[in-house]
Design a protein around this motif. Structure first.
Motif, PDB file in Angstrom:
ATOM      1  N   HIS A   1       4.687   2.208   0.736  1.00 23.24           N
ATOM      2  CA  HIS A   1       5.946   2.930   0.945  1.00 23.24           C
ATOM      3  C   HIS A   1       7.091   2.276   0.179  1.00 23.24           C
ATOM      4  O   HIS A   1       7.980   2.970  -0.334  1.00 23.24           O
ATOM      5  CB  HIS A   1       6.280   2.992   2.437  1.00 23.24           C
ATOM      6  CG  HIS A   1       5.501   4.026   3.190  1.00 23.24           C
ATOM      7  ND1 HIS A   1       5.629   5.375   2.963  1.00 23.24           N
ATOM      8  CD2 HIS A   1       4.569   3.903   4.178  1.00 23.24           C
ATOM      9  CE1 HIS A   1       4.826   6.051   3.767  1.00 23.24           C
ATOM     10  NE2 HIS A   1       4.166   5.183   4.520  1.00 23.24           N
TER      11      HIS A   1
ATOM     12  N   THR B   1       2.441   7.736  -2.273  1.00 28.27           N
ATOM     13  CA  THR B   1       3.427   8.462  -1.467  1.00 28.27           C
ATOM     14  C   THR B   1       4.775   8.307  -2.133  1.00 28.27           C
ATOM     15  O   THR B   1       4.940   7.502  -3.052  1.00 28.27           O
ATOM     16  CB  THR B   1       3.473   7.909  -0.030  1.00 28.27           C
ATOM     17  OG1 THR B   1       4.379   8.686   0.758  1.00 28.27           O
ATOM     18  CG2 THR B   1       3.936   6.456  -0.022  1.00 28.27           C
TER      19      THR B   1
ATOM     20  N   SER C   1      -3.336   8.074  -2.364  1.00 26.09           N
ATOM     21  CA  SER C   1      -2.927   8.834  -1.183  1.00 26.09           C
ATOM     22  C   SER C   1      -4.019   8.808  -0.120  1.00 26.09           C
ATOM     23  O   SER C   1      -3.738   8.683   1.082  1.00 26.09           O
ATOM     24  CB  SER C   1      -2.590  10.278  -1.570  1.00 26.09           C
ATOM     25  OG  SER C   1      -3.710  10.917  -2.160  1.00 26.09           O
TER      26      SER C   1
END
Length: 405
Positions: free
Chosen positions: A119, A125, A93
């Motif tokens: 992502h 995340t 993170s």
């Protein structure tokens, strides 16, 4: 504004155009003007902006100052290194936040690529495919400074972003499948200089993947990628030219030329094709020794046809000493790759106990697979073999051929 270059000054030159070639640029000099000393005074006549500080290629002093400033900032920046260190330490993170800071500050393509990947796969995340797509698109649509003028197989961040987007839409990775969007991004990857994307586009049109088959478009893409030295495209184009298809007339001589180019890059299929040409004397003078050497190279490279050919040399004792054990090994290598002749030849040797133990169960299985692959003699030999098999051997063969659950 645009320019070329590499390294410290090269980065700064991205922001300026100096087509005249007479401007002495250095990112470390005042205003980027190498004709001035550290105090900004003229160091030599006839260099730099001149008394009136002329613009070069449409760029003026402010542009050169900006370019120099950006280069100075980049030289002192540590955000990308810190982001990578955090990632390697498993502090994902924090790493993601630093990659975003790095991209915002400097615009590193590598940073944008890592943000997109994190992502896409949910690293550091929550998994967020739409957000990943946004970052991939941001990178893939960067200005194209080289493109097809410098096509290669090198995977730049822009290329990887384009190829990933194409695959996301091709397989429907948490988005609806969209073959049109996939083609768009494959085309973008090719536009920014990635030869394999051109080959992929050729395959799409050749095989008609989610679009009408279009041989003309396929040949166009194969030809462009082939001309830039991409061996798989050279091989695909040669295969079409060898026999001809639809409106494409057969041209075995040109096909051999493309096979030769691809073989120079160790393409196994192309190497086999060149070997066959020397073996049969097709458009070249027959040369059995050279053919054998090329068959060996292609076989070691994993080409099933070449592996079967090499097995035949050992089985018949042609040029090479007769060696049934080695022949059986090469036939098996070809059979595992789905080569019909290899499957048939291996089965016959297993029936007879040549080069190894007699194994009617496996022989039956390989003959069945050879028949399904279209071997013309497999059905007749199957009938002979079946008459020699015990019920237990037949049951074992059926078990081998049964779908695995």
């Amino acid at each position: 504004m645009s320019s070329t270059g590499s390294g410290y000054d090269g980065y700064a030159r991205r922001f300026i155009r100096d087509d005249s070639g007479d401007y002495k640029f250095s990112a470390r000099s005042p205003y980027g003007d190498a004709s001035r000393d550290d105090n900004g005074d003229r160091a030599a006549e006839g260099l730099g902006f001149g008394g009136g500080r002329r613009s070069v290629g449409g760029c003026g002093p402010a542009d050169f100052g900006f370019a120099s400033g950006r280069a100075q900032i980049r030289a002192r920046d540590t955000t990308m290194r810190e982001a990578v260190d955090l990632y390697n330490a498993g502090r994902y993170s924090e790493s993601l936040a630093m990659f975003k800071k790095s991209y915002s500050k400097i615009g590193y393509h590598e940073a944008a690529l890592m943000i997109a990947k994190m992502h896409l796969y949910g690293v550091g995340t929550e998994k967020n495919v739409p957000e990943a797509i946004k970052w991939y698109e941001k990178l893939a649509l960067q200005p194209n400074r080289s493109g097809r003028k410098s096509i290669s197989t090198y995977m730049t961040p822009m290329v990887e972003a384009s190829m990933t987007l194409a695959k996301i839409y091709l397989i429907g990775f948490d988005v609806p499948k969209d073959s049109k969007a996939a083609r768009k991004w494959f085309d973008r990857a090719y536009d920014v200089g990635y030869a394999p994307a051109g080959k992929t586009l050729g395959d799409i049109y050749y095989f008609g993947y989610d679009t009408p088959r279009d041989l003309a478009k396929a040949v166009k893409h194969y030809t462009e990628a082939a001309q830039h030295g991409y061996a798989p495209a050279q091989y695909a184009l040669a295969n079409i030219l060898y026999s001809g298809e639809e409106t494409i007339k057969a041209n075995p001589k040109m096909a051999l030329d493309w096979y030769w180019h691809a073989s120079k890059q160790k393409h196994p299929g192309a190497t086999y094709a060149v070997a066959r040409a020397y073996d049969l004397g097709e458009n070249v003078k027959a040369d059995p020794d050279r053919a054998l050497s090329l068959y060996k190279e292609a076989a070691i490279g994993g080409d099933g046809d070449a592996q079967n050919a090499l097995g035949t040399y050992f089985y018949n004792g042609q040029i090479l000493p007769k060696d049934q054990t080695t022949a059986r090994k090469w036939f098996e290598a070809a059979a595992v790759r789905g080569q019909a002749d290899g499957m048939f030849n291996l089965a016959v040797m297993m029936m007879k106990g040549e080069g190894g133990d007699t194994d009617r169960t496996k022989a039956y299985a390989w003959l069945t697979l050879a028949q399904k692959a279209g071997h013309p003699n497999a059905e007749a030999v199957l009938k002979i073999l079946e008459g020699r098999m015990t019920p237990a051997e037949k049951a074992a063969a059926d078990a081998l051929l049964a779908p695995q659950t």
